[in-house]
Design a protein around this motif. Structure first.
Motif, PDB file in Angstrom:
ATOM      1  N   ARG A  95       0.842  -1.194   0.000  1.00  0.00           N
ATOM      2  CA  ARG A  95       0.000   0.000   0.000  1.00  0.00           C
ATOM      3  C   ARG A  95       0.877   1.243   0.000  1.00  0.00           C
ATOM      4  NH1 ARG A  95      -5.491  -1.207   2.000  1.00  0.00           N
ATOM      5  NH2 ARG A  95      -5.914  -3.143   0.878  1.00  0.00           N
ATOM      6  N   LYS A  96       0.312   2.325  -0.474  1.00  0.00           N
ATOM      7  CA  LYS A  96       1.004   3.602  -0.555  1.00  0.00           C
ATOM      8  C   LYS A  96       1.459   4.028   0.845  1.00  0.00           C
ATOM      9  CE  LYS A  96      -1.416   6.461  -3.021  1.00  0.00           C
ATOM     10  NZ  LYS A  96      -2.143   7.580  -3.638  1.00  0.00           N
ATOM     11  N   VAL A  97       2.706   4.531   0.911  1.00  0.00           N
ATOM     12  CA  VAL A  97       3.286   4.968   2.183  1.00  0.00           C
ATOM     13  C   VAL A  97       3.956   6.328   2.019  1.00  0.00           C
ATOM     14  CG1 VAL A  97       3.733   2.598   2.987  1.00  0.00           C
ATOM     15  CG2 VAL A  97       5.535   3.850   1.781  1.00  0.00           C
ATOM     16  N   ASP A  98       4.212   6.970   3.148  1.00  0.00           N
ATOM     17  CA  ASP A  98       5.099   8.120   3.178  1.00  0.00           C
ATOM     18  C   ASP A  98       6.489   7.595   3.507  1.00  0.00           C
ATOM     19  OD1 ASP A  98       3.020   9.865   2.697  1.00  0.00           O
ATOM     20  OD2 ASP A  98       2.998  10.736   4.711  1.00  0.00           O
ATOM     21  N   PHE A 108      10.991   2.648   6.198  1.00  0.00           N
ATOM     22  CA  PHE A 108      11.839   3.661   5.585  1.00  0.00           C
ATOM     23  C   PHE A 108      12.598   4.477   6.633  1.00  0.00           C
ATOM     24  CE2 PHE A 108       9.306   2.336   2.070  1.00  0.00           C
ATOM     25  CZ  PHE A 108      10.205   2.365   1.021  1.00  0.00           C
ATOM     26  N   VAL A 109      12.018   4.651   7.811  1.00  0.00           N
ATOM     27  CA  VAL A 109      12.741   5.308   8.901  1.00  0.00           C
ATOM     28  C   VAL A 109      14.006   4.506   9.217  1.00  0.00           C
ATOM     29  CG1 VAL A 109      12.648   5.943  11.351  1.00  0.00           C
ATOM     30  CG2 VAL A 109      10.672   6.392   9.864  1.00  0.00           C
ATOM     31  N   LYS A 110      13.868   3.190   9.353  1.00  0.00           N
ATOM     32  CA  LYS A 110      15.014   2.319   9.671  1.00  0.00           C
ATOM     33  C   LYS A 110      16.021   2.286   8.525  1.00  0.00           C
ATOM     34  CE  LYS A 110      13.427   0.273  13.528  1.00  0.00           C
ATOM     35  NZ  LYS A 110      13.914   0.676  14.810  1.00  0.00           N
ATOM     36  N   LEU A 111      15.537   2.115   7.301  1.00  0.00           N
ATOM     37  CA  LEU A 111      16.448   2.025   6.157  1.00  0.00           C
ATOM     38  C   LEU A 111      17.243   3.318   5.976  1.00  0.00           C
ATOM     39  CD1 LEU A 111      14.214   0.138   3.573  1.00  0.00           C
ATOM     40  CD2 LEU A 111      16.117  -0.792   4.919  1.00  0.00           C
ATOM     41  N   LYS A 112      16.586   4.455   6.103  1.00  0.00           N
ATOM     42  CA  LYS A 112      17.270   5.737   5.939  1.00  0.00           C
ATOM     43  C   LYS A 112      18.329   5.929   7.014  1.00  0.00           C
ATOM     44  CE  LYS A 112      13.606   8.293   6.043  1.00  0.00           C
ATOM     45  NZ  LYS A 112      12.667   9.428   5.989  1.00  0.00           N
ATOM     46  N   HIS A 113      18.047   5.456   8.211  1.00  0.00           N
ATOM     47  CA  HIS A 113      19.016   5.568   9.312  1.00  0.00           C
ATOM     48  C   HIS A 113      20.228   4.668   9.059  1.00  0.00           C
ATOM     49  CE1 HIS A 113      20.486   6.416  13.288  1.00  0.00           C
ATOM     50  NE2 HIS A 113      20.594   5.127  13.520  1.00  0.00           N
ATOM     51  N   LYS A 114      19.960   3.446   8.572  1.00  0.00           N
ATOM     52  CA  LYS A 114      21.047   2.488   8.323  1.00  0.00           C
ATOM     53  C   LYS A 114      21.882   2.855   7.094  1.00  0.00           C
ATOM     54  CE  LYS A 114      19.185  -1.711  10.425  1.00  0.00           C
ATOM     55  NZ  LYS A 114      20.289  -2.548  10.866  1.00  0.00           N
ATOM     56  N   ALA A 115      21.270   3.533   6.127  1.00  0.00           N
ATOM     57  CA  ALA A 115      21.983   3.891   4.895  1.00  0.00           C
ATOM     58  C   ALA A 115      21.626   5.319   4.496  1.00  0.00           C
ATOM     59  CB  ALA A 115      21.643   2.913   3.781  1.00  0.00           C
ATOM     60  N   LEU A 118      23.430  11.216   0.430  1.00  0.00           N
ATOM     61  CA  LEU A 118      24.505  12.154   0.189  1.00  0.00           C
ATOM     62  C   LEU A 118      24.697  13.076   1.386  1.00  0.00           C
ATOM     63  CD1 LEU A 118      26.434  12.798  -2.146  1.00  0.00           C
ATOM     64  CD2 LEU A 118      24.783  14.487  -2.920  1.00  0.00           C
ATOM     65  N   LEU A 119      25.934  13.253   1.784  1.00  0.00           N
ATOM     66  CA  LEU A 119      26.298  14.125   2.911  1.00  0.00           C
ATOM     67  C   LEU A 119      25.617  13.710   4.209  1.00  0.00           C
ATOM     68  CD1 LEU A 119      26.177  17.582   1.060  1.00  0.00           C
ATOM     69  CD2 LEU A 119      28.172  16.120   1.467  1.00  0.00           C
ATOM     70  N   GLY A 120      25.257  12.443   4.333  1.00  0.00           N
ATOM     71  CA  GLY A 120      24.670  11.932   5.571  1.00  0.00           C
ATOM     72  C   GLY A 120      23.195  12.227   5.753  1.00  0.00           C
ATOM     73  N   SER A 121      22.563  12.797   4.748  1.00  0.00           N
ATOM     74  CA  SER A 121      21.134  13.106   4.862  1.00  0.00           C
ATOM     75  C   SER A 121      20.321  11.811   4.875  1.00  0.00           C
ATOM     76  CB  SER A 121      20.688  13.953   3.673  1.00  0.00           C
ATOM     77  OG  SER A 121      19.284  14.068   3.648  1.00  0.00           O
ATOM     78  N   GLU A 122      19.369  11.738   5.790  1.00  0.00           N
ATOM     79  CA  GLU A 122      18.503  10.561   5.826  1.00  0.00           C
ATOM     80  C   GLU A 122      17.276  10.745   4.939  1.00  0.00           C
ATOM     81  OE1 GLU A 122      17.681   8.984   9.716  1.00  0.00           O
ATOM     82  OE2 GLU A 122      19.802   8.976  10.246  1.00  0.00           O
ATOM     83  N   ARG A 123      16.997  11.933   4.538  1.00  0.00           N
ATOM     84  CA  ARG A 123      15.809  12.222   3.732  1.00  0.00           C
ATOM     85  C   ARG A 123      15.912  11.562   2.357  1.00  0.00           C
ATOM     86  NH1 ARG A 123      11.627  15.234   4.084  1.00  0.00           N
ATOM     87  NH2 ARG A 123      10.705  16.332   2.348  1.00  0.00           N
ATOM     88  N   ILE A 124      14.811  10.983   1.907  1.00  0.00           N
ATOM     89  CA  ILE A 124      14.731  10.462   0.548  1.00  0.00           C
ATOM     90  C   ILE A 124      14.377  11.640  -0.346  1.00  0.00           C
ATOM     91  CG2 ILE A 124      13.378   8.979  -0.988  1.00  0.00           C
ATOM     92  CD1 ILE A 124      13.292   6.932   1.277  1.00  0.00           C
TER      93      ILE A 124
END
Length: 161
Positions: A95-98, A108-115, A118-124
């Motif tokens: 289903r559609k997610v943010d 996505f919170v976990k994935l962004k934190h683990k990887a 650019l320049l350490g930004s967690e934002r997609i």
């Protein structure tokens, strides 16, 4: 798979409740997707990866997102029909997610934190950001939207062992 990823609940397009624990022992390719994006043709490449490597333990998981340019405006049925009719998608689509902000899906919170990006930004930054997760969840590699699915083959091969 690490406990922090294993218990994350997800809801498929057809309404099935799943957790990532159901994919334990698999290499995961998690992608935030959209039906009306310049990168949408990547669905074809994702399906090709899925067909080529699923027998060896790759799971491609698509997560539609409407946070970038309103490029996934459809409802669940629209998304399902589009993915199947236009690109023959047979890998699991959820289903559609943010993926950013206060309502970002826990995966996505976990994935962004683990990887971080650019320049350490967690934002997609845009649709079709890709996360490749090792079988045990200890390694996560992030790939930019412009990276075509075929360019991930070496990394997939490495994680599949």
């Amino acid at each position: 798979m690490s406990p922090d990823l294993r218990n994350i609940p997800c809801l498929t397009l057809d309404g099935q409740h799943k957790t990532l624990g159901e994919f334990a022992g698999k290499v995961l390719l998690v992608v935030n997707t959209a039906s009306q994006c310049g990168f949408t043709p990547q669905y074809k490449g994702l399906e090709e990866l899925w067909q080529r490597y699923r027998g060896r333990g790759l799971m491609v998981l698509g997560f539609p997102c409407n946070q970038f340019g309103n490029q996934e405006p459809g409802d669940t049925l629209d998304i399902a029909q589009f993915c199947e009719a236009k690109f023959g998608v047979s890998f699991p689509v959820f289903r559609k997610v943010d993926v950013n902000g206060e309502l970002a899906h826990p995966l996505f919170v976990k994935l962004k934190h683990k990887a971080p990006g650019l320049l350490g930004s967690e934002r997609i930054k845009w649709n079709f950001t890709k996360f490749l997760v090792s079988r045990d969840g200890s390694q996560v590699k992030r790939f930019a939207p412009i990276t075509k699915p075929a360019a991930l083959e070496a990394a997939i091969e490495e994680m599949l062992g």
